[in-house]
Structures are given as C-alpha cells and as structure tokens.
Write a protein that holds these residues in place. Sequence first.
Motif, mmCIF file in Angstrom:
data_model
loop_
_atom_site.group_PDB
_atom_site.id
_atom_site.type_symbol
_atom_site.label_atom_id
_atom_site.label_comp_id
_atom_site.label_asym_id
_atom_site.label_seq_id
_atom_site.Cartn_x
_atom_site.Cartn_y
_atom_site.Cartn_z
ATOM 1 N N HIS A 189 0.818 -1.200 0.000
ATOM 2 C CA HIS A 189 0.000 0.000 0.000
ATOM 3 C C HIS A 189 0.864 1.266 0.000
ATOM 4 O O HIS A 189 2.092 1.201 0.048
ATOM 5 N N HIS A 190 0.214 2.408 -0.039
ATOM 6 C CA HIS A 190 0.934 3.676 -0.175
ATOM 7 C C HIS A 190 1.870 3.948 0.998
ATOM 8 O O HIS A 190 1.469 3.890 2.158
ATOM 9 N N ALA A 214 5.672 -4.489 3.544
ATOM 10 C CA ALA A 214 4.568 -3.523 3.440
ATOM 11 C C ALA A 214 4.142 -2.975 4.796
ATOM 12 O O ALA A 214 2.956 -2.853 5.084
ATOM 13 N N ASP A 215 5.113 -2.622 5.619
ATOM 14 C CA ASP A 215 4.813 -2.099 6.955
ATOM 15 C C ASP A 215 4.353 -0.649 6.880
ATOM 16 O O ASP A 215 4.964 0.181 6.203
ATOM 17 N N MET A 216 3.269 -0.326 7.592
ATOM 18 C CA MET A 216 2.716 1.018 7.587
ATOM 19 C C MET A 216 2.615 1.587 9.004
ATOM 20 O O MET A 216 1.737 2.394 9.295
ATOM 21 N N SER A 217 3.511 1.194 9.887
ATOM 22 C CA SER A 217 3.431 1.650 11.276
ATOM 23 C C SER A 217 3.525 3.169 11.378
ATOM 24 O O SER A 217 2.936 3.772 12.291
ATOM 25 N N VAL A 226 -6.549 5.254 7.941
ATOM 26 C CA VAL A 226 -6.098 4.007 7.342
ATOM 27 C C VAL A 226 -6.749 3.763 6.000
ATOM 28 O O VAL A 226 -6.103 3.322 5.046
ATOM 29 N N ASN A 227 -8.025 4.082 5.861
ATOM 30 C CA ASN A 227 -8.697 3.854 4.589
ATOM 31 C C ASN A 227 -8.011 4.605 3.460
ATOM 32 O O ASN A 227 -7.834 4.093 2.358
ATOM 33 N N ALA A 228 -7.597 5.835 3.748
ATOM 34 C CA ALA A 228 -6.894 6.620 2.726
ATOM 35 C C ALA A 228 -5.535 6.022 2.449
ATOM 36 O O ALA A 228 -5.050 6.052 1.322
ATOM 37 N N ALA A 229 -4.905 5.464 3.484
ATOM 38 C CA ALA A 229 -3.544 4.942 3.323
ATOM 39 C C ALA A 229 -3.509 3.698 2.452
ATOM 40 O O ALA A 229 -2.507 3.419 1.805
ATOM 41 N N ILE A 230 -4.609 2.921 2.390
ATOM 42 C CA ILE A 230 -4.539 1.666 1.674
ATOM 43 C C ILE A 230 -5.297 1.665 0.358
ATOM 44 O O ILE A 230 -5.400 0.660 -0.301
ATOM 45 N N GLN A 231 -5.806 2.807 -0.033
ATOM 46 C CA GLN A 231 -6.487 2.868 -1.318
ATOM 47 C C GLN A 231 -5.478 2.780 -2.450
ATOM 48 O O GLN A 231 -4.373 3.289 -2.366
ATOM 49 N N PHE A 232 -5.870 2.117 -3.538
ATOM 50 C CA PHE A 232 -5.047 2.122 -4.731
ATOM 51 C C PHE A 232 -5.405 3.309 -5.591
ATOM 52 O O PHE A 232 -4.673 3.750 -6.399
#
Length: 232
Positions: A189-190, A214-217, A226-232
């Motif tokens: 993800h982004h 794919a760590d997003m800590s 989080v929803n914005a962070a994982i959108q394609f």
Amino acid sequence: MLLYIIRHGEPDYSTDSLTKNGKEQARALANRLCSHGLDEVYSSPLGRAVETAEPTCRRLGLECIIEEWMNEDKVWDEFTSVDENSERDWAFGCQNTRLIENGFLHGKWYENPVFSTCKSPLECYRRLSAGSDDLTERLGYKRDGHIYRIISPNEKRIAAFCHHGVSTIWLSYLLNIPPQIFWAGFDIHHTAVTILNFRNNPDGLTSPQCMCLADMSHIYKENIPVNAAIQF
C-alpha cells in the motif's frame, strides 16, 4: 546492507503528484526513516515517487538518485490487460485465485491465462530484473543465479522509492518467489515499507531476507486515516 523498498504516497495520477493525504504520508514516512537514518536514496523518475522521497532527502541532506528502470509508465504498458468492460488494469490485480489455480507452471508463470492479453510481461520482468542486478551490484552485491556474491560488504541503509507494480515484480525477483505466487499472496500500500537484509556472511555469499513486508506503522503513529492509506 539493508534495502528499503517503498511505494509512493497516495497519488493524483492525472498530475503525477501526491494528494494532500499523500503528502501527509510522505511526511510521516520521513519521520520514520530519519529516526534511524539512511545512507543513500534512489527513486523512480516519476513525480509521485520523487515527491514521496523529497521530505526524507531534505531532512537527511541526501541526493535523490534517479533510476530510470523503476519508471512504472513502461511497466504499465507491458503488464496490463483489458477486461470484459474494455478497462485496462494490472493483469496481476485480478482475483488472486486466478493467479494460482494453474499452480507454479514449472517456472513459466507468464503462461498463466491472466497474462495472455498483456503486451510483453516476460520481457518486462527480465528488464526489471536486469535493473535490479545493476543496482545491487553497484551497492556491493552481485547476483549469481539465485544468490548474491558479496563484492563490497557494507552496513549501509538504502532506500528505493518506487511503485506498486515495480516493487511487487522486483520483490518476487529478489526473494526468488514465483511472480504469480507473490502477487496472489502479498500486497503493498501507499508508503508501505519493505526491508530486505543482505547479510554479510563469512563465505562471501548472501541472499536477501525479508525483515518486514509492506509495513505502515508510520501511518498509524501519525494517525493518518487508514482507509486513505490503503487505497489504490
């Protein structure tokens, strides 16, 4: 050596730049990377990747070295297919069961039917593999079959800012995982950070080990949605 492979922040593809949320992601990422430091930074030439790298480079006083082979525009042209609605998308972005229903295909992953309408997936994979080999050799680790010969052992921390398509293809190659198996089981993800460790073994041989994928800590730490962070 630690190799950080990082996807760019949330983009506005129409302008090849980051959205407001993407800039927040890049800022959070810089906070994370600067806490431990980096020695070198590499990036795709595309604006969304360079813009993601910029806060980190600025704070650490590092040059952003452009790697043309990481350009996803060409990869998109080679690795996308047209669906029943005449819409173009990544061939490996299909329902993941379709990637593995034909098994390992004895290494001939490109014979999976999901790639049948792609322009040149195998050539693309080979081109990115060659780009990877050139970069890792410059960094001190020369590919030899499925392992690496240590030609200049080091403890550097190297960051590479690139894209979803590029990074998933690249990681399947670095980790010797059949591409369709990697695509079926993993996603990125982004601003997600993947860290590979090239251990400096005494026999002069190494193979990168994945320390995190794919760590997003940093996204959670900065309370970015989080929803914005994982959108394609």
